[in-house]
Design a protein around this motif. Structure first.
Motif, PDB file in Angstrom:
ATOM      1  N   CYS A 126     -10.428   1.108   9.932  1.00 60.17           N
ATOM      2  CA  CYS A 126     -10.324  -0.054   9.048  1.00 60.17           C
ATOM      3  C   CYS A 126     -10.150  -1.315   9.890  1.00 60.17           C
ATOM      4  CB  CYS A 126      -9.111   0.068   8.133  1.00 60.17           C
ATOM      5  SG  CYS A 126      -9.236   1.284   6.835  1.00 60.17           S
ATOM      6  N   ASP A 127     -10.832  -2.366   9.489  1.00 59.88           N
ATOM      7  CA  ASP A 127     -10.554  -3.657  10.114  1.00 59.88           C
ATOM      8  C   ASP A 127      -9.486  -4.361   9.271  1.00 59.88           C
ATOM      9  OD1 ASP A 127     -11.837  -4.725   7.878  1.00 59.88           O
ATOM     10  OD2 ASP A 127     -13.698  -5.157   8.956  1.00 59.88           O
TER      11      ASP A 127
ATOM     12  N   GLU B  75     -10.419  -4.947   5.561  1.00 56.42           N
ATOM     13  CA  GLU B  75     -10.390  -3.734   4.752  1.00 56.42           C
ATOM     14  C   GLU B  75      -8.948  -3.291   4.511  1.00 56.42           C
ATOM     15  OE1 GLU B  75     -12.339   0.723   4.344  1.00 56.42           O
ATOM     16  OE2 GLU B  75     -12.497  -0.298   6.275  1.00 56.42           O
ATOM     17  N   ASN B  76      -8.114  -3.387   5.532  1.00 59.52           N
ATOM     18  CA  ASN B  76      -6.697  -3.059   5.338  1.00 59.52           C
ATOM     19  C   ASN B  76      -6.098  -3.901   4.216  1.00 59.52           C
ATOM     20  OD1 ASN B  76      -6.230  -1.014   7.221  1.00 59.52           O
ATOM     21  ND2 ASN B  76      -5.647  -2.430   8.843  1.00 59.52           N
TER      22      ASN B  76
ATOM     23  N   ARG C  46      -7.590  -5.439   1.719  1.00 56.98           N
ATOM     24  CA  ARG C  46      -8.158  -5.043   0.418  1.00 56.98           C
ATOM     25  C   ARG C  46      -7.544  -3.721  -0.053  1.00 56.98           C
ATOM     26  NH1 ARG C  46     -11.950  -1.580  -0.715  1.00 56.98           N
ATOM     27  NH2 ARG C  46     -12.797  -1.471   1.388  1.00 56.98           N
ATOM     28  N   LEU C  47      -7.466  -2.751   0.848  1.00 57.11           N
ATOM     29  CA  LEU C  47      -6.920  -1.441   0.492  1.00 57.11           C
ATOM     30  C   LEU C  47      -5.435  -1.526   0.118  1.00 57.11           C
ATOM     31  CD1 LEU C  47      -8.659   0.714   3.232  1.00 57.11           C
ATOM     32  CD2 LEU C  47      -9.110   0.800   0.761  1.00 57.11           C
TER      33      LEU C  47
ATOM     34  N   ARG D  58      -7.610   6.207   2.066  1.00 58.35           N
ATOM     35  CA  ARG D  58      -8.533   5.536   2.995  1.00 58.35           C
ATOM     36  C   ARG D  58      -7.751   4.692   4.002  1.00 58.35           C
ATOM     37  NH1 ARG D  58     -11.608   4.917   6.807  1.00 58.35           N
ATOM     38  NH2 ARG D  58     -12.654   2.914   6.992  1.00 58.35           N
TER      39      ARG D  58
END
Length: 170
Positions: A19-20, A23-24, A26-27, A41
């Motif tokens: 994960c960049d 993305e971290n 967002r997750l 994820r």
């Protein structure tokens, strides 16, 4: 064997996309809204970050596989307890804490084992010395007096010795 498992783990990890930061972020939002898939994820996507930290602690007395396990558990805890701020820094700090604790625990276990071995060896030496002086086996009381230890501690050391001998017997 453990080295083979570690190499297999590294191979499997090579197939997982990390994960960049975006993305971290967002997750983490999705996970805080209750999306369990996002949580999974997030954990999977940060395994390589965790491994980077593990590599800094190799060769400090704890097998690589154990370090990975401790770090991965710290990753899960970090995801579960994250409350804001820079997730990467939070994660790395939690992983470092877990790794340092594992190394400290291993060191303490080794120190304790060495201390016990030293006491057993000293009791054996004193026992042989007294047997030579007395012409018979020394009593617990005599051993305790010579070693300047309580009789109960002498009994404990003797029990450790007997337990170790019974384990060693086929």
């Amino acid at each position: 064997m453990q080295e083979d498992l570690f190499q297999m783990y590294l191979g499997e990890l090579g197939r997982i996309e990390g994960c960049d930061e975006a993305e971290n972020h967002r997750l983490l939002r999705q996970w805080s809204a209750g999306d369990r898939t996002a949580r999974n994820r997030l954990i999977e996507g940060n395994l390589k970050t965790v491994l980077e930290e593990v590599q800094n602690y190799l060769g400090r007395g704890v097998p690589a596989g154990d370090l990975v396990q401790e770090a991965n558990m710290a990753l899960v805890v970090a995801v579960e307890t994250y409350e804001g701020g820079d997730f990467g820094e939070f994660l790395r700090a939690r992983v470092r804490e877990a790794l340092l604790a594992a190394i400290k625990e291993q060191s303490m276990e080794q120190e304790t084992a060495q201390n016990v071995a030293d006491r057993v060896n000293r009791l054996s030496d004193v026992s042989q010395e007294l047997a030579g002086e007395l012409g018979r086996e020394a009593t617990v009381e005599e051993l305790a007096r010579r070693m300047e230890l309580p009789q109960e501690e002498i009994r404990d050391i003797m029990k450790i010795t007997l337990d170790a001998m019974s384990v060693a017997e086929p």
